[in-house]
Motif scaffolding. Structure first.
Motif, PDB file in Angstrom:
ATOM      1  N   ALA A 139     -16.486  -0.061  40.930  1.00  0.00           N
ATOM      2  CA  ALA A 139     -17.457  -0.794  39.897  1.00  0.00           C
ATOM      3  C   ALA A 139     -18.288  -1.505  40.467  1.00  0.00           C
ATOM      4  O   ALA A 139     -18.277  -1.878  41.508  1.00  0.00           O
ATOM      5  N   ALA A 140     -19.442  -1.947  40.151  1.00  0.00           N
ATOM      6  CA  ALA A 140     -20.326  -1.976  40.034  1.00  0.00           C
ATOM      7  C   ALA A 140     -21.497  -3.167  38.916  1.00  0.00           C
ATOM      8  O   ALA A 140     -21.085  -2.980  38.305  1.00  0.00           O
ATOM      9  N   TYR A 141     -22.609  -3.923  39.189  1.00  0.00           N
ATOM     10  CA  TYR A 141     -22.399  -4.615  38.411  1.00  0.00           C
ATOM     11  C   TYR A 141     -24.197  -4.354  37.925  1.00  0.00           C
ATOM     12  O   TYR A 141     -25.341  -3.239  38.498  1.00  0.00           O
ATOM     13  N   ALA A 142     -24.493  -4.252  37.004  1.00  0.00           N
ATOM     14  CA  ALA A 142     -25.794  -3.544  36.121  1.00  0.00           C
ATOM     15  C   ALA A 142     -27.023  -4.361  37.061  1.00  0.00           C
ATOM     16  O   ALA A 142     -28.169  -3.990  37.617  1.00  0.00           O
ATOM     17  N   ASP A 143     -27.223  -5.730  36.896  1.00  0.00           N
ATOM     18  CA  ASP A 143     -28.431  -6.831  37.993  1.00  0.00           C
ATOM     19  C   ASP A 143     -27.343  -7.368  38.315  1.00  0.00           C
ATOM     20  O   ASP A 143     -26.108  -8.124  37.577  1.00  0.00           O
ATOM     21  N   SER A 144     -27.806  -8.941  39.098  1.00  0.00           N
ATOM     22  CA  SER A 144     -27.712  -9.933  39.421  1.00  0.00           C
ATOM     23  C   SER A 144     -27.401 -10.819  38.134  1.00  0.00           C
ATOM     24  O   SER A 144     -26.052 -11.725  38.461  1.00  0.00           O
ATOM     25  N   ALA A 145     -28.121 -10.674  36.787  1.00  0.00           N
ATOM     26  CA  ALA A 145     -27.607 -11.745  35.899  1.00  0.00           C
ATOM     27  C   ALA A 145     -26.223 -11.413  35.794  1.00  0.00           C
ATOM     28  O   ALA A 145     -25.271 -12.290  35.019  1.00  0.00           O
ATOM     29  N   SER A 146     -25.549  -9.442  35.343  1.00  0.00           N
ATOM     30  CA  SER A 146     -24.379  -9.052  34.861  1.00  0.00           C
ATOM     31  C   SER A 146     -23.776  -9.803  36.114  1.00  0.00           C
ATOM     32  O   SER A 146     -22.395 -10.739  35.957  1.00  0.00           O
ATOM     33  N   ALA A 147     -23.507 -10.082  37.470  1.00  0.00           N
ATOM     34  CA  ALA A 147     -23.322 -10.525  38.140  1.00  0.00           C
ATOM     35  C   ALA A 147     -23.025 -11.366  38.169  1.00  0.00           C
ATOM     36  O   ALA A 147     -22.035 -12.476  37.933  1.00  0.00           O
ATOM     37  N   VAL A 148     -23.798 -12.575  37.976  1.00  0.00           N
ATOM     38  CA  VAL A 148     -23.362 -14.414  37.837  1.00  0.00           C
ATOM     39  C   VAL A 148     -22.390 -14.261  36.527  1.00  0.00           C
ATOM     40  O   VAL A 148     -21.422 -15.584  36.626  1.00  0.00           O
ATOM     41  N   ALA A 149     -22.599 -13.120  35.557  1.00  0.00           N
ATOM     42  CA  ALA A 149     -22.618 -13.723  34.094  1.00  0.00           C
ATOM     43  C   ALA A 149     -21.056 -13.425  34.207  1.00  0.00           C
ATOM     44  O   ALA A 149     -20.078 -13.319  33.098  1.00  0.00           O
ATOM     45  N   GLY A 150     -20.388 -12.317  35.041  1.00  0.00           N
ATOM     46  CA  GLY A 150     -19.241 -11.526  35.293  1.00  0.00           C
ATOM     47  C   GLY A 150     -18.785 -10.220  34.921  1.00  0.00           C
ATOM     48  O   GLY A 150     -17.540  -9.895  34.727  1.00  0.00           O
ATOM     49  N   LYS A 151     -19.651  -9.976  34.216  1.00  0.00           N
ATOM     50  CA  LYS A 151     -19.128  -8.626  33.370  1.00  0.00           C
ATOM     51  C   LYS A 151     -19.872  -7.263  34.071  1.00  0.00           C
ATOM     52  O   LYS A 151     -21.167  -6.966  35.260  1.00  0.00           O
ATOM     53  N   MET A 152     -18.472  -6.099  34.483  1.00  0.00           N
ATOM     54  CA  MET A 152     -18.717  -5.386  35.283  1.00  0.00           C
ATOM     55  C   MET A 152     -19.902  -4.419  34.242  1.00  0.00           C
ATOM     56  O   MET A 152     -19.163  -3.900  32.942  1.00  0.00           O
ATOM     57  N   GLN A 153     -20.259  -3.389  34.654  1.00  0.00           N
ATOM     58  CA  GLN A 153     -20.949  -2.070  34.175  1.00  0.00           C
ATOM     59  C   GLN A 153     -20.347  -0.931  35.505  1.00  0.00           C
ATOM     60  O   GLN A 153     -21.180  -1.189  36.815  1.00  0.00           O
ATOM     61  N   PRO A 154     -19.810  -0.189  35.185  1.00  0.00           N
ATOM     62  CA  PRO A 154     -19.899   1.226  36.273  1.00  0.00           C
ATOM     63  C   PRO A 154     -21.673   1.865  36.899  1.00  0.00           C
ATOM     64  O   PRO A 154     -22.183   1.891  35.523  1.00  0.00           O
ATOM     65  N   LEU A 155     -21.237   2.187  37.736  1.00  0.00           N
ATOM     66  CA  LEU A 155     -22.899   2.756  38.081  1.00  0.00           C
ATOM     67  C   LEU A 155     -22.272   4.227  37.555  1.00  0.00           C
ATOM     68  O   LEU A 155     -22.090   4.809  38.986  1.00  0.00           O
ATOM     69  N   PRO A 156     -22.856   4.853  37.080  1.00  0.00           N
ATOM     70  CA  PRO A 156     -22.641   6.566  36.495  1.00  0.00           C
ATOM     71  C   PRO A 156     -22.590   7.344  37.458  1.00  0.00           C
ATOM     72  O   PRO A 156     -21.934   8.869  38.286  1.00  0.00           O
ATOM     73  N   ASP A 157     -23.723   7.629  38.380  1.00  0.00           N
ATOM     74  CA  ASP A 157     -24.847   8.301  39.160  1.00  0.00           C
ATOM     75  C   ASP A 157     -25.214   7.841  40.491  1.00  0.00           C
ATOM     76  O   ASP A 157     -25.793   6.244  40.355  1.00  0.00           O
ATOM     77  N   GLY A 158     -25.886   8.380  40.835  1.00  0.00           N
ATOM     78  CA  GLY A 158     -26.305   8.213  42.520  1.00  0.00           C
ATOM     79  C   GLY A 158     -27.732   7.694  42.169  1.00  0.00           C
ATOM     80  O   GLY A 158     -27.996   6.707  43.901  1.00  0.00           O
ATOM     81  N   GLU A 159     -28.710   8.096  41.403  1.00  0.00           N
ATOM     82  CA  GLU A 159     -30.092   7.378  40.882  1.00  0.00           C
ATOM     83  C   GLU A 159     -29.501   5.990  40.779  1.00  0.00           C
ATOM     84  O   GLU A 159     -30.634   4.832  40.775  1.00  0.00           O
ATOM     85  N   ALA A 160     -28.761   5.806  39.771  1.00  0.00           N
ATOM     86  CA  ALA A 160     -28.460   4.448  39.367  1.00  0.00           C
ATOM     87  C   ALA A 160     -27.681   3.945  40.733  1.00  0.00           C
ATOM     88  O   ALA A 160     -28.735   2.241  40.297  1.00  0.00           O
ATOM     89  N   ILE A 161     -27.573   3.578  41.377  1.00  0.00           N
ATOM     90  CA  ILE A 161     -27.006   3.005  42.226  1.00  0.00           C
ATOM     91  C   ILE A 161     -27.858   2.561  43.269  1.00  0.00           C
ATOM     92  O   ILE A 161     -27.869   1.829  43.650  1.00  0.00           O
ATOM     93  N   TYR A 162     -28.433   3.103  43.226  1.00  0.00           N
ATOM     94  CA  TYR A 162     -30.098   3.445  44.100  1.00  0.00           C
ATOM     95  C   TYR A 162     -30.686   2.496  43.817  1.00  0.00           C
ATOM     96  O   TYR A 162     -31.121   1.208  44.188  1.00  0.00           O
TER      97      TYR A 162
END
Length: 144
Positions: free
Chosen positions: A25-48
């Motif tokens: 799992a990964a956070y979509a952005d640092s604001a989501s990380a701080v808020a504790g919301k997880m969103q999966p990164l679906p593909d290599g482009e999103a992870i990059y």
């Protein structure tokens, strides 16, 4: 001691992400990380886009500044072997943090394959999650 705000910020962000995520799992952005919301990164482009481009830049051409150098991935001959970037993603290298605790085998394969087929790179031999699994570092006392 010299203080590099950019590097400190990147290390803090990487530390927050690595310490607060379940594998796969990964956070979509640092604001989501701080808020504790997880969103999966679906593909290599999103992870990059969400993990790599802040240092390696959106165009993959890397950057120099704040006392650090972030290597170009665009047209990089070191990407010829898929194992090299996979090893670096898993274990870190130089100033790059390791992401073995953040990304699962499929995500590492996805981002490595994305980088190797974009930014002027044309390496089409795909890295598989099984290949990543064999390369994943094991902690002492952990069964292989």
């Amino acid at each position: 001691m010299r203080h590099f705000p950019l590097i400190s910020s990147l290390c803090l962000t990487a530390g927050l992400l690595a310490g607060g995520l379940a594998p796969g799992a990964a956070y979509a952005d640092s604001a989501s990380a701080v808020a504790g919301k997880m969103q999966p990164l679906p593909d290599g482009e999103a992870i990059y886009r969400h993990i790599c481009q802040s240092c390696h830049m959106p165009d993959g051409k890397g950057a120099v500044g704040a006392g650090a150098q972030f290597p170009a991935l665009a047209g990089n001959p070191k990407l010829k072997s898929a194992q090299y970037p996979a090893y670096v993603v898993l274990n870190g290298f130089g100033g790059m943090p390791w992401f073995a605790g953040l990304l699962d085998d499929q995500q590492v394969a996805n981002v490595v394959n994305y980088v190797r087929t974009h930014f002027g790179n044309h390496y089409t031999d795909a890295l598989k999650p099984e290949d990543v699994s064999e390369m994943r570092p094991h902690l002492s006392g952990e069964e292989e």
